[in-house]
Design an enzyme around this catalytic site. Structure first.
Site, mmCIF file in Angstrom:
data_model
loop_
_atom_site.group_PDB
_atom_site.id
_atom_site.type_symbol
_atom_site.label_atom_id
_atom_site.label_comp_id
_atom_site.label_asym_id
_atom_site.label_seq_id
_atom_site.Cartn_x
_atom_site.Cartn_y
_atom_site.Cartn_z
ATOM 1 N N ILE A 235 0.840 -1.195 0.000
ATOM 2 C CA ILE A 235 0.000 0.000 0.000
ATOM 3 C C ILE A 235 0.874 1.242 0.000
ATOM 4 O O ILE A 235 1.785 1.376 0.825
ATOM 5 C CB ILE A 235 -0.919 0.031 1.244
ATOM 6 C CG1 ILE A 235 -1.909 -1.136 1.218
ATOM 7 C CG2 ILE A 235 -1.647 1.373 1.358
ATOM 8 C CD1 ILE A 235 -2.932 -1.083 0.116
ATOM 9 N N LYS A 236 0.584 2.162 -0.921
ATOM 10 C CA LYS A 236 1.224 3.468 -0.912
ATOM 11 C C LYS A 236 0.229 4.468 -0.336
ATOM 12 O O LYS A 236 -0.905 4.569 -0.801
ATOM 13 C CB LYS A 236 1.636 3.905 -2.313
ATOM 14 C CG LYS A 236 2.234 5.316 -2.350
ATOM 15 C CD LYS A 236 2.460 5.820 -3.772
ATOM 16 C CE LYS A 236 2.984 7.251 -3.741
ATOM 17 N NZ LYS A 236 3.100 7.848 -5.089
#
Length: 349
Positions: A235-236
């Site tokens: 996840i960014k």
């Protein structure tokens, strides 16, 4: 460490010596050289996807630490090529983008179909490619805020990509369609053996009240939770800057414990809540580096890295701070970020 204290300035003690009393580090699945064997191998990802996750983990200066340093350059579409590359025109040439990632010791380079495709035969075997498959373009007038597909997962596979990346604007009117599109794309990417990275961004003008709750820990945390639900491996997310988005906007459901027990005002605790929403770190959290502000970029980037690492995150994905300056300086900035993750004195809070 002395240079780190100097860069953090008045926040040094609060960031380097903080002890998290909210969500215990014992509850987290922390990054490490065995992260693929320990976490991802127990999932439903196939052996080819596991191999590409290991490629990401094993490359660059942070290779075999479990941490990631990724250079993302999709701003030519997301912010216009002029706005992005005018400060340093060499980056109109895609080869220089890939060269910066390699010379900067990054685990991988993330960019568009066009940027990576035009140099794929020269570089796809030298550094893992992350192909960004959707974008928000700003040439349509009036501007729209929507992520649309720019190609197929098969194209990314054919150019030898190790992973695909995509953005969902959670909270926007188009979010439902984007969730369906990206979920299908991620399923296909996993089927073909590529890893998946999701830019979990919030977009809604109503999220700006007394503060900008696009970067609140509670709302970004829920965006992360939606992201791992559609099987993003990584996840960014933007670093949280405040909290209490649910309460301020008076919608959705939350619990007082989110604010009374699971978070404090310390940025490490706010970031840890983001990690918790990534299945307690089973899916890695990488925070974005943000816009370039000039002379303060190095200190800002190092600060973000310290917060991410001490919260239990997996690394940093920083672009404009690196490529909007001469290449040698960009390399130095990327190396400074990586040095935080290599520094054994910077521990989990």
């Amino acid at each position: 460490m002395n240079n780190l204290v100097e860069l953090l300035g008045s926040e040094a003690d609060a960031l380097l010596n903080h002890r998290c009393q909210t969500i215990s580090q014992d509850s987290l699945h922390l990054p490490g050289p065995d992260i693929v064997d320990r976490i991802y191998a127990a999932s439903d990802r196939n052996v080819r996807a596991l191999g590409n996750l290991q490629r990401l983990i094993g490359n660059g200066r942070l290779g075999r630490t479990g941490y990631l340093s990724i250079l993302p350059v999709d701003q030519g579409i997301e912010h216009s090529a002029g706005a992005s590359f005018a400060p340093n025109p060499i980056y109109f040439d895609p080869e220089n983008i890939v060269r910066l990632a390699i010379e900067g010791g990054c685990n991988a380079v993330a960019s568009t179909y066009g940027v990576l495709g035009i140099v794929a035969r020269k570089y796809a075997h030298k550094i893992p490619f992350i192909v960004k498959i959707n974008h928000n373009e700003f040439l349509t007038y009036p501007n729209k805020f929507d992520q649309i597909m720019f190609g197929t997962v098969e194209e990314a596979y054919d150019m030898g990509a190790a992973a695909v990346g995509a953005t969902i604007y959670f909270g926007s009117a188009e979010a439902t369609r984007q969730i369906v599109e990206v979920a299908a794309a991620f399923q296909r990417a996993h089927e073909l053996g590529m890893a998946t990275i999701l830019w979990c961004y919030l977009r809604n003008s109503e999220f700006k009240k007394d503060k900008d709750y696009h970067v609140s820990a509670d709302l970004t945390g829920q965006a992360n939770h939606l992201g791992v639900t559609i099987q993003a491996d990584i996840i960014k997310q933007k670093l949280p800057e405040n909290n209490g988005g649910y309460n301020a906007l008076k919608f959705g459901k939350t619990s007082p414990k989110v604010y009374d027990e699971l978070t404090t005002d310390n940025p490490i605790d706010l970031c840890r809540y983001q990690v918790a929403n990534c299945y307690m770190g089973r899916c890695g959290l990488i925070n974005s580096g943000g816009a370039s502000s000039g002379s303060g970029d190095l200190a800002e980037a190092v600060r973000t890295a310290v917060i991410n690492k001490r919260a239990g995150g997996m690394g940093l994905i920083s672009g404009r701070k690196a490529f909007q300056r001469p290449m040698a300086e960009g390399v130095q900035l990327l190396n400074a970020i990586q040095d935080v993750y290599l520094d054994e004195q910077v521990t989990i809070a």
